[in-house]
Write a protein that holds these residues in place. Structure first.
Motif, PDB file in Angstrom:
ATOM      1  N   GLU A 483      -4.855  11.156 -64.897  1.00  0.00           N
ATOM      2  CA  GLU A 483      -6.209  11.175 -64.247  1.00  0.00           C
ATOM      3  C   GLU A 483      -6.266  12.200 -63.662  1.00  0.00           C
ATOM      4  OE1 GLU A 483      -6.851   7.345 -62.322  1.00  0.00           O
ATOM      5  OE2 GLU A 483      -5.968   6.041 -63.655  1.00  0.00           O
ATOM      6  N   ARG A 484      -7.936  12.584 -63.274  1.00  0.00           N
ATOM      7  CA  ARG A 484      -8.220  13.625 -62.616  1.00  0.00           C
ATOM      8  C   ARG A 484      -8.277  13.582 -61.297  1.00  0.00           C
ATOM      9  NH1 ARG A 484      -8.061  18.909 -64.350  1.00  0.00           N
ATOM     10  NH2 ARG A 484      -9.600  20.009 -63.617  1.00  0.00           N
ATOM     11  N   ARG A 485      -7.498  13.864 -60.504  1.00  0.00           N
ATOM     12  CA  ARG A 485      -7.644  13.802 -58.869  1.00  0.00           C
ATOM     13  C   ARG A 485      -7.843  14.974 -58.403  1.00  0.00           C
ATOM     14  NH1 ARG A 485      -4.921   8.787 -57.700  1.00  0.00           N
ATOM     15  NH2 ARG A 485      -5.730   7.246 -59.042  1.00  0.00           N
ATOM     16  N   ASP A 489      -5.354  17.496 -63.183  1.00  0.00           N
ATOM     17  CA  ASP A 489      -4.674  16.355 -63.769  1.00  0.00           C
ATOM     18  C   ASP A 489      -3.312  15.914 -63.228  1.00  0.00           C
ATOM     19  OD1 ASP A 489      -6.554  16.468 -65.713  1.00  0.00           O
ATOM     20  OD2 ASP A 489      -5.424  17.464 -66.955  1.00  0.00           O
ATOM     21  N   LYS A 494      -2.009   3.405 -63.991  1.00  0.00           N
ATOM     22  CA  LYS A 494      -3.417   2.994 -64.247  1.00  0.00           C
ATOM     23  C   LYS A 494      -3.704   1.695 -63.282  1.00  0.00           C
ATOM     24  CE  LYS A 494      -6.225   2.079 -68.272  1.00  0.00           C
ATOM     25  NZ  LYS A 494      -6.102   1.818 -69.635  1.00  0.00           N
TER      26      LYS A 494
END
Length: 549
Positions: A483-485, A489, A494
């Protein structure tokens, strides 16, 4: 120390273990299952976790214990927000460790992961542990939100472990904490430290959940606590017959808590954030939906009701997300100082009006002034709006009031507001959570004894009596995706959101129109610890519906 009668009685409660863990440590063997892969982004996750990816799922069964005998020195960490039952994870871990050998040692690192980095710990003994059995809270060693995610931190952690001869670390936390556990496990493996890392699934929000993790611990107790309070409010509403109660409950990212409370109490309204996002509902549409129920009930002579609002629902309203993004842009850089220098709210409002698009200004304009001002008060460390500070329960009651005025509503609408959050995080754990957490801790030691690393302690078949629960473990990497944080990446576990095609939501959806108009409240009452099994060991409605029971 003075203790209530319930406290004294709970210290004496013996948590129930899954059948295969009752055989005694020497009669527990491992059955290996299939190799695993991550839930998504398999190649990327495999590349990031070359030493811990793709391992097999395992279950424990009755049979000869074939693990190598060695002294175990284990460190345990409580990470993130409190959840009922955390103490019992530590108690189960301690009891299994000492049942294997009195020489084994358990250290508790204080105040979360920072305790490991600062080498701030306590060594547990029987007296220390016995004072916390079956109790709520995380005060046994405290908790914290420090993230273990940098090479420097891992190197410090490895040194502390080496200093004490630590063979394993158990991290009790939610999705972020267990992501950290997986990364730490990979580092320890890559550097041949010999230290194992085991995670335990905790969060009252219920969003650490998948086909393997049927329920995170604390969810059962917290939702039962909130549902008791909501049931009490429903009874009061039905007695006084003059107030609409807007109740906000925990759940920034997912609405599991709101949905479970609705299934337990059958309120007139319950918003589900995931549905709001899926249907792209506007604030105006949501307000109309609630106002419809207010009007219909009023026509029947019922000028009262109860509405459950998930904490993070406004973040799921598409137009509101756009508004927040525009406000963040509007106040970027040194614009915040320019805004704060303006004297009156009228001047600030003109500044806002000039800076927002017409669409976002239309959304901003319908907000009550108190909410408008909340959006411009405090920023987070990155300069962004703190959406969690928005009092969504007050926002929706104000929007509904405006709708009713627009419609020429002649009935009565008096709103009262509540937020149930901290009330449920440290409650005395239900029998379910006391048993589940003790099993998770006991099971975590079995994973350590058999040499597993980067695994999550897993107990399943939870809708059945504890005797039929299945204990084992799964690689944490199985739950991960990319995920983009913060512009990068990152591998993360999840989050599990409410499934709109799942049985719990479908049951709610099939009944909510009736609940909206009729007074169909149910009153779950207080958590019961002693008495008939069907009352005391009751599982959540969510879990029962998911399992078709």
């Amino acid at each position: 120390m003075n203790q209530s009668p319930l406290q004294k009685a709970r210290y004496q409660y013996s948590p129930k273990l899954p059948g295969m863990l009752r055989n005694g440590i020497s009669e527990i063997c491992v059955k290996e299952g299939n190799a695993t892969q991550s839930v998504a982004d398999q190649e990327k996750i495999a590349a990031l976790f070359p030493n811990t990816y793709g391992e097999k799922e395992i279950t424990f069964e009755k049979g000869e214990n074939t693990s190598a005998a060695k002294k175990q020195v284990v460190g345990v960490i409580l990470s993130g927000g409190q959840a009922p039952g955390g103490h019992n994870v530590i108690c189960g871990l301690y009891d299994a460790l000492k049942a294997t050998s009195k020489e084994n040692v358990l250290y508790g690192f204080k105040n979360g992961p920072i305790g490991l980095l600062e080498d701030n710990y306590v060594e547990f003994d029987d007296a220390y542990i016995d004072a916390y059995r079956n109790t709520g809270g995380f005060d046994i060693i405290g908790s914290g939100r420090t993230k273990l995610e940098t090479e420097e931190q891992f190197a410090v952690a490895a040194k502390v472990c080496e200093k004490h001869g630590i063979t394993a670390i158990v991290i009790i936390g939610g999705d972020d904490s267990n992501t950290n556990a997986a990364v730490l496990a990979e580092y320890f493996a890559a550097h041949n430290t010999g230290v194992q890392v085991i995670g335990c699934p905790k969060t009252i929000d219920g969003d650490l959940k998948n086909e393997d993790i049927e329920c995170s611990f604390g969810f059962d107790t917290a939702t039962k606590t909130y549902s008791e309070l909501i049931g009490n409010i429903e009874r009061d509403a039905n007695s006084a017959k003059k107030y609409w109660h807007f109740v906000k409950v925990m759940g920034r990212s997912a609405s599991h808590v709101a949905l479970e409370c609705a299934l337990e109490t059958q309120p007139n309204i319950c918003l589900i954030s995931e549905e709001v996002a899926a249907k792209k509902q506007s604030l105006s549409e949501i307000a109309d939906y609630i106002a419809d129920a207010v009007e219909k009930r009023s026509a029947n002579g019922n000028n009262f009701g109860v509405a459950i609002i998930p904490e993070g629902v406004v973040e799921f309203v598409p137009e509101f997300k756009v508004l927040i993004a525009e406000i963040n842009e509007l106040l970027a850089g040194n614009k915040t100082e320019e805004f704060n220098a303006l004297g009156s709210w009228e001047e600030k409002y003109a500044f806002i009006e000039k800076g927002l698009t017409a669409e976002s200004m239309a959304v901003f304009a319908i907000l009550p002034q108190t909410i408008q001002q909340q959006l411009f008060l405090e920023r987070d460390p990155h300069g962004n709006v703190q959406v969690s500070l928005i009092e969504s329960e007050k926002l929706f009651s104000a929007l509904v009031k405006d709708k009713l005025t627009e419609r020429g509503f002649t009935g009565k609408f008096n709103a009262l507001h509540h937020f149930f959050g901290y009330e449920g995080r440290c409650a005395f754990p239900s029998n379910f959570d006391a048993d589940y957490c003790y099993s998770l801790g006991y099971n975590a030691f079995m994973l350590i004894q058999y040499g597993y690393n980067g695994y999550l302690s897993k107990v399943s078949n939870l809708s059945k009596p504890a005797e039929e629960w299945v204990a084992g473990g799964m690689p944490i990497t199985k739950m991960m995706n990319i995920e983009r944080r913060n512009g990068e990446d990152k591998p993360v576990i999840k989050k599990a959101l409410v499934e709109l095609d799942g049985k719990p939501f479908k049951f709610f959806e099939a009944n909510r129109d009736t609940w909206a108009v009729e007074t169909a409240y149910t009153y779950p009452g207080a958590i019961q610890y002693y008495g008939p099994t069907e009352v005391c060991d009751l599982t959540t409605r969510t879990l029962a519906l998911e399992k078709g029971e």
